[in-house]
Design an enzyme around this catalytic site. Structure first.
Site, PDB file in Angstrom:
ATOM      1  N   LYS A  46       0.874  -1.173   0.000  1.00 45.53           N
ATOM      2  CA  LYS A  46       0.000   0.000   0.000  1.00 45.53           C
ATOM      3  C   LYS A  46       0.917   1.231   0.000  1.00 45.53           C
ATOM      4  O   LYS A  46       1.981   1.227   0.642  1.00 45.53           O
ATOM      5  CB  LYS A  46      -0.877  -0.051   1.262  1.00 45.53           C
ATOM      6  CG  LYS A  46      -1.752   1.151   1.483  1.00 45.53           C
ATOM      7  CD  LYS A  46      -3.009   1.135   0.636  1.00 45.53           C
ATOM      8  CE  LYS A  46      -3.771   2.451   0.788  1.00 45.53           C
ATOM      9  NZ  LYS A  46      -4.738   2.686  -0.270  1.00 45.53           N
ATOM     10  N   ASN A 150       4.149   6.111  -6.961  1.00 46.03           N
ATOM     11  CA  ASN A 150       2.722   6.349  -7.182  1.00 46.03           C
ATOM     12  C   ASN A 150       2.563   7.734  -7.814  1.00 46.03           C
ATOM     13  O   ASN A 150       2.538   8.743  -7.117  1.00 46.03           O
ATOM     14  CB  ASN A 150       1.966   6.232  -5.850  1.00 46.03           C
ATOM     15  CG  ASN A 150       0.473   6.385  -6.035  1.00 46.03           C
ATOM     16  OD1 ASN A 150       0.027   6.934  -7.048  1.00 46.03           O
ATOM     17  ND2 ASN A 150      -0.303   5.922  -5.070  1.00 46.03           N
ATOM     18  N   SER A 152      -0.076   8.293  -9.654  1.00 47.07           N
ATOM     19  CA  SER A 152      -1.391   8.003 -10.223  1.00 47.07           C
ATOM     20  C   SER A 152      -2.550   8.031  -9.237  1.00 47.07           C
ATOM     21  O   SER A 152      -3.682   7.781  -9.652  1.00 47.07           O
ATOM     22  CB  SER A 152      -1.345   6.624 -10.882  1.00 47.07           C
ATOM     23  OG  SER A 152      -0.711   5.670 -10.030  1.00 47.07           O
ATOM     24  N   CYS A 153      -2.304   8.339  -7.945  1.00 41.44           N
ATOM     25  CA  CYS A 153      -3.432   8.334  -7.004  1.00 41.44           C
ATOM     26  C   CYS A 153      -4.472   9.361  -7.466  1.00 41.44           C
ATOM     27  O   CYS A 153      -4.150  10.542  -7.615  1.00 41.44           O
ATOM     28  CB  CYS A 153      -2.959   8.659  -5.586  1.00 41.44           C
ATOM     29  SG  CYS A 153      -4.352   8.751  -4.437  1.00 41.44           S
ATOM     30  N   LYS A 190       4.128   4.027 -11.563  1.00 39.30           N
ATOM     31  CA  LYS A 190       2.720   3.669 -11.793  1.00 39.30           C
ATOM     32  C   LYS A 190       1.988   4.897 -12.308  1.00 39.30           C
ATOM     33  O   LYS A 190       1.858   5.904 -11.609  1.00 39.30           O
ATOM     34  CB  LYS A 190       2.082   3.157 -10.502  1.00 39.30           C
ATOM     35  CG  LYS A 190       0.652   2.647 -10.702  1.00 39.30           C
ATOM     36  CD  LYS A 190       0.200   1.855  -9.507  1.00 39.30           C
ATOM     37  CE  LYS A 190      -1.230   1.394  -9.594  1.00 39.30           C
ATOM     38  NZ  LYS A 190      -1.658   0.675  -8.402  1.00 39.30           N
ATOM     39  N   THR A 218      -6.777   3.032 -10.860  1.00 38.07           N
ATOM     40  CA  THR A 218      -8.223   3.085 -11.117  1.00 38.07           C
ATOM     41  C   THR A 218      -8.563   4.236 -12.061  1.00 38.07           C
ATOM     42  O   THR A 218      -7.838   5.229 -12.144  1.00 38.07           O
ATOM     43  CB  THR A 218      -8.973   3.264  -9.792  1.00 38.07           C
ATOM     44  OG1 THR A 218      -8.366   4.339  -9.074  1.00 38.07           O
ATOM     45  CG2 THR A 218      -8.920   2.004  -8.964  1.00 38.07           C
TER      46      THR A 218
HETATM   47  C1  LIG Z   1      -9.494   0.487  -2.116  1.00 37.73           C
HETATM   48  C2  LIG Z   1      -8.357   0.686  -3.067  1.00 37.73           C
HETATM   49  C3  LIG Z   1      -7.198   1.312  -2.626  1.00 37.73           C
HETATM   50  C4  LIG Z   1      -6.126   1.511  -3.495  1.00 37.73           C
HETATM   51  N1  LIG Z   1      -4.988   2.111  -3.029  1.00 37.73           N
HETATM   52  C5  LIG Z   1      -3.929   2.273  -3.860  1.00 37.73           C
HETATM   53  C6  LIG Z   1      -2.711   2.823  -3.377  1.00 37.73           C
HETATM   54  O1  LIG Z   1      -2.550   3.148  -2.195  1.00 37.73           O
HETATM   55  N2  LIG Z   1      -1.688   2.975  -4.249  1.00 37.73           N
HETATM   56  C7  LIG Z   1      -1.791   2.608  -5.582  1.00 37.73           C
HETATM   57  O2  LIG Z   1      -0.830   2.755  -6.336  1.00 37.73           O
HETATM   58  N3  LIG Z   1      -2.946   2.067  -6.056  1.00 37.73           N
HETATM   59  C8  LIG Z   1      -4.003   1.894  -5.233  1.00 37.73           C
HETATM   60  N4  LIG Z   1      -5.153   1.307  -5.701  1.00 37.73           N
HETATM   61  C9  LIG Z   1      -5.232   0.899  -7.134  1.00 37.73           C
HETATM   62  C10 LIG Z   1      -4.912  -0.589  -7.332  1.00 37.73           C
HETATM   63  O3  LIG Z   1      -3.576  -0.879  -6.969  1.00 37.73           O
HETATM   64  C11 LIG Z   1      -5.132  -1.024  -8.796  1.00 37.73           C
HETATM   65  O4  LIG Z   1      -4.258  -0.245  -9.611  1.00 37.73           O
HETATM   66  C12 LIG Z   1      -6.561  -0.813  -9.286  1.00 37.73           C
HETATM   67  O5  LIG Z   1      -7.497  -1.174  -8.285  1.00 37.73           O
HETATM   68  C13 LIG Z   1      -6.856  -1.636 -10.549  1.00 37.73           C
HETATM   69  O6  LIG Z   1      -6.702  -3.022 -10.312  1.00 37.73           O
HETATM   70  P1  LIG Z   1      -7.968  -4.021 -10.091  1.00 37.73           P
HETATM   71  O7  LIG Z   1      -8.834  -3.888 -11.310  1.00 37.73           O
HETATM   72  O8  LIG Z   1      -7.360  -5.386  -9.921  1.00 37.73           O
HETATM   73  O9  LIG Z   1      -8.674  -3.543  -8.866  1.00 37.73           O
HETATM   74  C14 LIG Z   1      -6.230   1.083  -4.842  1.00 37.73           C
HETATM   75  C15 LIG Z   1      -7.398   0.437  -5.274  1.00 37.73           C
HETATM   76  C16 LIG Z   1      -8.450   0.225  -4.410  1.00 37.73           C
HETATM   77  C17 LIG Z   1      -9.696  -0.486  -4.904  1.00 37.73           C
END
Ligand SMILES: Cc1cc2nc3c(=O)[nH]c(=O)nc-3n(C[C@H](O)[C@H](O)[C@H](O)COP(=O)(O)O)c2cc1C
Length: 373
Positions: A46, A150, A152-153, A190, A218
């Site tokens: 995370k 990161n 991309s947040c 990312k 996302t």
């Molecule tokens: C609840 C949640 C929290 C996330 N937190 C982070 C994060 O802290 N850092 C990050 O780079 N991506 C974060 N993501 C993005 C995921 O790493 C991933 O890129 C995104 O969900 C797409 O993958 P998936 O389709 O398998 O969910 C988060 C996604 C979700 C759903």
């Protein structure tokens, strides 16, 4: 010779190419240890940052499901087929000092599994740029095998952070360079999918020295409005902000982003993310040229870290290689990128009558070539 599920990516050997993405499944020591026990080849933690984090006063993530009987999509449907996840969760609320001993313990317990530390800071001042250096040094000194920046947040209001860096080629390149100057381990960037041509930002991070690009985070999206209550299905005091869509709905969207990058940079390394829950999904990313893939939503819905998801991914991969033994395929490198060159501009697609087609342009109009002539 038998099949080999292990792979080497950005110089790191992974027992298999399936990683947990940076998200709730990798937010604690216990989860990461369980993930390695379950068979994941690696984890991206995370995201770790330097600023105090306070999440919204309500659920941070909900899951939208489809009702085949009515055709409706709703977060209140708990049983139908999954459409997507929606979240507005910020980065880890644990400070760096909490993460460091945890990374050390995890690496002592699992020296052969790969832990990539996801880190994030700002870019608008020397102090912020220094945060990147502090995060990078601390995580690598604790034993992290790599760093994922990161960029991309999607939930940052600050103009100099998260996806606001990822939307700016100059900042992408500069931040990567700042980290590369102190990094002794591979650096992955990312990127956000919220730009029109992600190959531009990929080029920028590669110029800054990135060893690989991870995509997608996302996609910007809103939760659905409940037709009865006329409220967003996820809200705090009736208010919502644009959040991030993940899960099955983003697989084709994320593949398009990945194809833009792998065709622009066929010799570079990419980690595919978005909508993966079984091997057939991961295969799309591998055939476009990715060397690893990452999973978030599917793992969140499977005992928090995806023990069944990784079991199915590994079984599917083994079965795939067994079936292709006649072609001599033993490892990922035997089929990685096989379909990368099949994604072309529209005017390159054959017309039924073989008519000349120049992407809508006529010769001599003075436009730049469409690639068809
Ligand atoms: C609840 C949640 C929290 C996330 N937190 C982070 C994060 O802290 N850092 C990050 O780079 N991506 C974060 N993501 C993005 C995921 O790493 C991933 O890129 C995104 O969900 C797409 O993958 P998936 O389709 O398998 O969910 C988060 C996604 C979700 C759903």
């Amino acid at each position: 010779m038998g099949i080999d599920l292990s792979t080497t990516f950005t110089g790191l050997r992974f027992p298999n190419p399936f990683l947990l993405a940076s998200a709730p499944p990798t937010e604690s020591e216990n989860n990461i240890m369980r993930a390695f026990d379950a068979g994941w080849g690696g984890v991206v933690t995370k995201t770790i940052g330097m600023h105090p984090v306070a999440n919204v006063a309500g659920p941070r993530t909900r899951f939208t499901r489809y009702d085949p009987a009515t055709g409706t999509l709703s977060m209140n449907n708990r049983t139908g087929p999954l459409h997507s996840s929606w979240n507005w969760e910020l980065i880890s609320d644990k400070p760096l000092d909490d993460w460091i001993p945890r990374i050390e313990r995890i690496k002592r317990a699992f020296p052969d599994h790969r832990l990539i530390a996801s880190v994030m800071a700002g870019s608008g001042s020397d102090t912020e740029l220094d945060h990147w250096r502090v995060l990078a040094r601390a995580c690598q000194d604790a034993g992290a095998d790599g760093l994922e920046l990161n960029l991309s947040c999607p939930h940052m209001d600050r103009a100099d952070m998260g996806s606001n860096i990822g939307k700016n080629e100059g900042l992408c390149s500069f931040v990567t360079q700042v980290v590369k100057e102190v990094a002794r381990v591979p650096v992955w960037a990312k990127l956000t999918p919220a730009t029109s041509d992600i190959a531009l930002e990929a080029g920028a991070v590669f110029r800054g020295g990135a060893d690989s690009v991870s995509s997608s985070n996302t996609f910007p999206s809103l939760p659905i409005i409940d037709a009865e209550t006329l409220e967003f299905e996820i809200n705090v005091d009736g208010l919502v902000s644009i959040g991030g869509l993940g899960g099955p709905a983003i697989l084709p969207l994320s593949l398009a982003k990945m194809a833009q990058m792998t065709s622009a940079f066929p010799d570079r390394s990419f980690s595919g993310i978005g909508g993966i829950s079984e091997f057939a999904h991961a295969l799309n990313y591998f055939l476009l040229g990715c060397g690893t893939v990452q999973v978030c939503t599917a793992a969140m819905l499977d005992k928090a870290i995806g023990p069944n998801v990784i079991r199915k991914l590994l079984a599917g991969y083994r079965e795939f290689l067994d079936r292709r033994a006649d072609r001599g395929w033993r490892t990922l490198d035997d089929f990685r990128g096989l379909l990368r060159d099949r994604v072309v501009v529209h005017s390159k697609i054959r017309r039924p009558d073989q008519a000349d087609y120049r992407g809508g342009y006529e010769p001599g109009e003075g436009y730049a070539g469409s690639g068809a002539d």
